[in-house]
Design an enzyme around this catalytic site. Sequence first.
Site, short mmCIF file in Angstrom:
data_model
loop_
_atom_site.label_atom_id
_atom_site.label_comp_id
_atom_site.label_asym_id
_atom_site.label_seq_id
_atom_site.Cartn_x
_atom_site.Cartn_y
_atom_site.Cartn_z
N ASP A 46 -5.60 3.92 -35.05
CA ASP A 46 -4.17 3.89 -34.76
C ASP A 46 -3.76 4.97 -33.76
O ASP A 46 -4.40 6.02 -33.68
CB ASP A 46 -3.37 4.12 -36.05
CG ASP A 46 -3.43 2.94 -37.00
OD1 ASP A 46 -4.20 1.99 -36.74
OD2 ASP A 46 -2.70 2.98 -38.01
N HIS B 160 -7.85 7.45 -36.66
CA HIS B 160 -6.91 7.65 -35.54
C HIS B 160 -7.64 8.04 -34.27
O HIS B 160 -8.75 8.56 -34.33
CB HIS B 160 -5.87 8.73 -35.91
CG HIS B 160 -4.97 8.30 -37.03
ND1 HIS B 160 -5.33 8.43 -38.36
CD2 HIS B 160 -3.75 7.71 -37.02
CE1 HIS B 160 -4.36 7.94 -39.12
NE2 HIS B 160 -3.39 7.49 -38.34
ZN LIG Z 1 0.31 5.56 -36.64
#
Ligand SMILES: [Zn+2]
Length: 242
Positions: free
Chosen positions: A41, A196
Amino acid sequence: MRKWLVSCLLLCLFVSLALPASATEKAIRHDDKQFVYMTFDDGPRPETLLLLDVLKKHQVKATFFILGKQIKGNEDVLKRIIAEGHAIGLHSMTHDKKAFFKTPKSAVTEMKHVQQLIFQTTGVKTNVIRVPYGSVPHMTKPHRDAMAKAGFLMWDWNVDSLDWKRKDDPRLLQFDTIQKVRANRARQVASVVLMHDQSTSAASLDYILRHLKREQYVFTTITDTTPPYNFYNKWNTNTSRK
Ligand SMILES: [Zn+2]
């Protein structure tokens, strides 16, 4: 004796019904393979390139949930994600909790905006989304209905690597993530792993992939045709849901 058997069966039925999301989670294991969906993400960012190098080294395809505000200046990173065969999902324009979840309409508008930006930049259109911070507890039923009506397919995760807060403890991040994937396999459930786009995650990713590949997991991506099409964080029963 028969009475005992009936109560036992009823208890089993009750327990299986009480387990949250078992049906939904089972559906993401769509044959006998042990599937893992690696998801990243908040990119595209320069750090995404480090992840791409590691994924290429292990010949693993992943899914990147793209943040609209990150596209400008990182167009080449986004193009490389696609050129190397990874899947793309939408992760809002702003990542601003208040602005995004304000109304069902604001959430849909942000997703459509990032969808359009990605299409303009790469020619790729996707309906796969992950809302900022996940669907629990922010997505109300009207939010979910509005997303579905707009044709979006919402994906949460069931393995949180916690890489954003374990930057200084890569060992814990690596062992804990691998353990969670193994625990899902024990329940016959595929793993959707949340990480991430950050440099510290790239080194840990190398370790995680090396170990999971050794254990014969199969890595695949989330696309518009991946069952069960919507994958909510329903297993989180401690959070009140609207
Ligand atoms: Zn996020």
